[in-house]
Design a protein around this motif. Structure first.
Motif, PDB file in Angstrom:
ATOM      1  N   GLN A  64       0.841  -1.189   0.000  1.00 64.56           N
ATOM      2  CA  GLN A  64       0.000   0.000   0.000  1.00 64.56           C
ATOM      3  C   GLN A  64       0.876   1.239   0.000  1.00 64.56           C
ATOM      4  N   ALA A  65       0.845   1.965  -1.121  1.00 68.86           N
ATOM      5  CA  ALA A  65       1.645   3.178  -1.253  1.00 68.86           C
ATOM      6  C   ALA A  65       0.799   4.404  -0.953  1.00 68.86           C
ATOM      7  N   SER A  66       1.451   5.419  -0.426  1.00 71.53           N
ATOM      8  CA  SER A  66       0.772   6.677  -0.139  1.00 71.53           C
ATOM      9  C   SER A  66       1.773   7.825  -0.181  1.00 71.53           C
ATOM     10  N   TYR A 117       4.434   6.626  -9.314  1.00 74.54           N
ATOM     11  CA  TYR A 117       5.490   5.948  -8.570  1.00 74.54           C
ATOM     12  C   TYR A 117       4.938   4.640  -7.995  1.00 74.54           C
ATOM     13  N   TYR A 118       5.677   3.569  -8.225  1.00 72.11           N
ATOM     14  CA  TYR A 118       5.290   2.244  -7.771  1.00 72.11           C
ATOM     15  C   TYR A 118       6.316   1.714  -6.778  1.00 72.11           C
ATOM     16  N   TRP A 168       4.206  -5.756  -6.248  1.00 70.47           N
ATOM     17  CA  TRP A 168       4.088  -4.344  -6.608  1.00 70.47           C
ATOM     18  C   TRP A 168       2.922  -3.683  -5.909  1.00 70.47           C
ATOM     19  N   GLY A 169       3.115  -2.415  -5.572  1.00 70.92           N
ATOM     20  CA  GLY A 169       2.032  -1.603  -5.065  1.00 70.92           C
ATOM     21  C   GLY A 169       1.195  -1.053  -6.205  1.00 70.92           C
ATOM     22  N   GLN A 170       0.143  -0.321  -5.857  1.00 67.66           N
ATOM     23  CA  GLN A 170      -0.820   0.125  -6.853  1.00 67.66           C
ATOM     24  C   GLN A 170      -0.407   1.402  -7.578  1.00 67.66           C
ATOM     25  N   GLY A 171       0.618   2.063  -7.112  1.00 65.26           N
ATOM     26  CA  GLY A 171       1.065   3.290  -7.755  1.00 65.26           C
ATOM     27  C   GLY A 171       0.455   4.515  -7.114  1.00 65.26           C
TER      28      GLY A 171
END
Length: 120
Positions: free
Chosen positions: A4-6, A92-93, A110-113
């Motif tokens: 989980q990207a933020s 950005y991933y 991979w994260g969702q970007g």
């Protein structure tokens, strides 16, 4: 396993942003973690990567401006981006090279970007 990207957003040239990416799920061990980016019409490229032992690798275009770090206890990787330029605009991933609890091999996840836009 989920990443989980933020932290993305809109920032003016010269500004700063900090991205975070937390990995969760049935993780046994994470080897390397990193950030990639993809601008419209371009291939995905490595921005920065960090090993479990904190060895780092940066794309030449971001050296001296971006800093990657990680918290192994939280399975989280960070990207501090300073002196941002319009050419840093991209999705950005985050990436993690890890082994799950029931696995025998390492695999990429991979994260969702998250969108980063640098514009005045």
């Amino acid at each position: 396993v989920q990443l989980q990207a933020s932290g993305g957003g809109l920032v003016q040239p010269g500004g700063s942003l900090r991205l975070s990416c937390a990995a969760s799920g049935s993780i046994f061990v994470i080897n390397s973690m990193g950030w990639y980016r993809q601008a419209p019409g371009k291939q995905r490229e490595l921005v920065a990567a960090i090993t479990r032992g904190d060895n780092t690798n940066y794309a030449g275009s971001v050296k001296g401006r971006f800093t990657i770090s990680r918290d192994n206890a939280k399975n989280t990787v960070y990207l501090q981006m300073n002196s941002l330029k319009p050419e840093d605009t991209a999705v950005y991933y985050c990436n993690a090279f890890l082994m799950i609890t029931t696995g025998r091999n390492y695999n990429n996840y991979w994260g969702q970007g998250t969108q980063v836009t640098v514009s005045s």
